[in-house]
Design a protein around this motif. Structure first.
Motif, short mmCIF file in Angstrom:
data_model
loop_
_atom_site.label_atom_id
_atom_site.label_comp_id
_atom_site.label_asym_id
_atom_site.label_seq_id
_atom_site.Cartn_x
_atom_site.Cartn_y
_atom_site.Cartn_z
N GLY A 50 2.13 10.67 -9.61
CA GLY A 50 1.28 10.90 -10.78
C GLY A 50 0.97 9.68 -11.62
N ALA A 51 1.33 8.49 -11.17
CA ALA A 51 1.02 7.27 -11.94
C ALA A 51 -0.49 7.04 -11.96
CB ALA A 51 1.72 6.07 -11.31
N ASP A 52 -0.99 6.51 -13.09
CA ASP A 52 -2.43 6.27 -13.16
C ASP A 52 -2.79 4.98 -12.43
OD1 ASP A 52 -2.37 3.93 -15.01
OD2 ASP A 52 -1.66 5.41 -16.47
N ASP A 53 -4.09 4.86 -12.12
CA ASP A 53 -4.56 3.74 -11.29
C ASP A 53 -4.27 2.38 -11.91
OD1 ASP A 53 -5.45 5.61 -9.53
OD2 ASP A 53 -7.57 5.46 -10.06
N GLU A 54 -4.43 2.27 -13.25
CA GLU A 54 -4.22 0.99 -13.91
C GLU A 54 -2.76 0.54 -13.79
OE1 GLU A 54 -5.90 3.49 -15.17
OE2 GLU A 54 -7.92 2.64 -15.32
N MET A 55 -1.84 1.49 -13.95
CA MET A 55 -0.42 1.15 -13.85
C MET A 55 -0.06 0.75 -12.42
SD MET A 55 2.88 2.04 -12.94
CE MET A 55 3.14 3.81 -12.81
N ILE A 56 -0.64 1.45 -11.44
CA ILE A 56 -0.38 1.15 -10.03
C ILE A 56 -0.89 -0.26 -9.70
CG2 ILE A 56 -0.90 1.78 -7.65
CD1 ILE A 56 -1.08 4.69 -8.59
N ALA A 57 -2.09 -0.55 -10.17
CA ALA A 57 -2.68 -1.87 -9.91
C ALA A 57 -1.82 -2.97 -10.52
CB ALA A 57 -4.10 -1.92 -10.46
N ALA A 58 -1.37 -2.75 -11.76
CA ALA A 58 -0.54 -3.76 -12.44
C ALA A 58 0.81 -3.94 -11.74
CB ALA A 58 -0.33 -3.35 -13.89
N SER A 59 1.34 -2.86 -11.19
CA SER A 59 2.66 -2.91 -10.57
C SER A 59 2.64 -3.51 -9.17
CB SER A 59 3.25 -1.49 -10.49
OG SER A 59 3.38 -0.93 -11.78
N ILE A 63 0.83 -1.21 0.00
CA ILE A 63 0.00 0.00 0.00
C ILE A 63 0.86 1.25 0.00
CG2 ILE A 63 -1.61 1.37 1.41
CD1 ILE A 63 -2.94 -1.28 2.22
N GLU A 64 1.95 1.24 0.75
CA GLU A 64 2.85 2.39 0.79
C GLU A 64 3.50 2.63 -0.58
OE1 GLU A 64 3.32 4.77 3.01
OE2 GLU A 64 1.64 3.79 4.05
N ILE A 65 3.86 1.53 -1.26
CA ILE A 65 4.44 1.65 -2.60
C ILE A 65 3.40 2.25 -3.55
CG2 ILE A 65 5.28 0.34 -4.60
CD1 ILE A 65 6.53 -1.64 -2.59
N ALA A 66 2.16 1.77 -3.44
CA ALA A 66 1.09 2.28 -4.30
C ALA A 66 0.84 3.76 -4.05
CB ALA A 66 -0.18 1.48 -4.05
N LYS A 67 0.89 4.17 -2.79
CA LYS A 67 0.69 5.58 -2.46
C LYS A 67 1.80 6.45 -3.05
CE LYS A 67 -1.94 5.24 1.86
NZ LYS A 67 -1.93 5.52 3.33
N LYS A 93 -8.07 3.07 -6.15
CA LYS A 93 -8.89 4.28 -6.19
C LYS A 93 -9.23 4.79 -4.79
CE LYS A 93 -11.02 3.55 -10.72
NZ LYS A 93 -12.28 3.26 -11.47
N LYS A 94 -9.24 3.89 -3.81
CA LYS A 94 -9.57 4.29 -2.44
C LYS A 94 -8.40 4.99 -1.73
CE LYS A 94 -12.89 0.52 -1.70
NZ LYS A 94 -13.13 -0.76 -0.97
N LEU A 95 -7.20 4.85 -2.29
CA LEU A 95 -6.03 5.46 -1.65
C LEU A 95 -6.14 6.98 -1.69
CD1 LEU A 95 -3.19 3.23 -3.16
CD2 LEU A 95 -4.23 3.04 -0.89
N ARG A 96 -5.86 7.60 -0.55
CA ARG A 96 -5.93 9.06 -0.46
C ARG A 96 -4.52 9.60 -0.17
NH1 ARG A 96 -9.68 8.27 -2.81
NH2 ARG A 96 -11.89 8.56 -2.31
#
Length: 207
Positions: free
Chosen positions: A182-191, A172-176, A200-203
């Motif tokens: 500025g990475a898009d959600d799809e790239m974050i999910a794939a990574s 989760i910290e990496i995703a944040k 999308k819930k990450l703030r």
């Protein structure tokens, strides 16, 4: 005592009705001799749910029978059963499980985990009907019990769960961080392996 099965009884078990159909016939057959005593059987199943054996473990009193774990699992291990079903009768016809019935089921579930021979259900039967621990959710409830879980196994479970939580928090910290950059959600999910919904819930505050 190993119960001799007919060709028709050496079937694949699909549900508790199948088990009861066989065990009712065995109960009526054996009941001619000891109809006022509790019988405790173990059914051994192959990986495809075909019955390998039915073993009478013990004969009890009018309202009580014993099921020693060593007796329950020794035959299963010899016959290479991968899972077993427990079954016993109530001569009174009352199918409600007693506290003792629940306790022995709890204990045998945990022993089955240790010896890698899964217990998948426990049936209480009478001449006319049956009660399945699995059908009413009682079996799943007992599987969560820790009463008979060895201390070292509990410690392993806790350690494993703590490791999973730590790994998820790290992800989760990496995703944040990716989101802040500025990475898009799809790239974050794939990574990261997180779902799009979780991402999308990450703030975060973007840079």
């Amino acid at each position: 005592m190993d119960i001799k099965l007919t060709k028709e009884e050496k079937i694949k078990i699909l549900n508790s009705d199948d088990i009861y159909g066989i065990m009712q016939r065995i109960l009526l057959r054996e009941g001619k001799i000891d109809q006022n005593r509790e019988h405790f059987w173990v059914l051994g199943l192959a990986n495809n749910n075909r019955i390998l054996f039915i073993e009478l473990i013990s004969l009890g009193t009018v309202n009580e029978t014993l099921a020693d774990p060593m007796e329950v699992f020794s035959f299963a291990l010899q016959k290479r059963a991968v899972k077993i079903v427990l079954c016993h009768n109530h001569p009174s016809g009352e199918l409600k499980p007693s506290d003792a019935d629940k306790d022995i089921t709890d204990r045998l579930i945990q022993v089955g985990i240790i010896v890698k021979t899964e217990v998948i259900d426990h049936l209480i039967i009478s001449d006319e009907s049956y009660f399945s621990f699995s059908n009413v959710g009682l079996f799943d409830e007992l599987k969560k019990s820790t009463k008979y879980v060895p201390k070292f196994v509990l410690e392993q479970r806790i350690k494993k769960e703590a490791t999973k939580i730590a790994e998820k928090n790290k992800t989760i910290e990496i995703a944040k961080q990716l989101k802040r950059n500025g990475a898009d959600d799809e790239m974050i999910a794939a990574s990261t392996g997180l779902s799009i919904e979780d991402v999308k819930k990450l703030r975060v505050r973007k840079k």
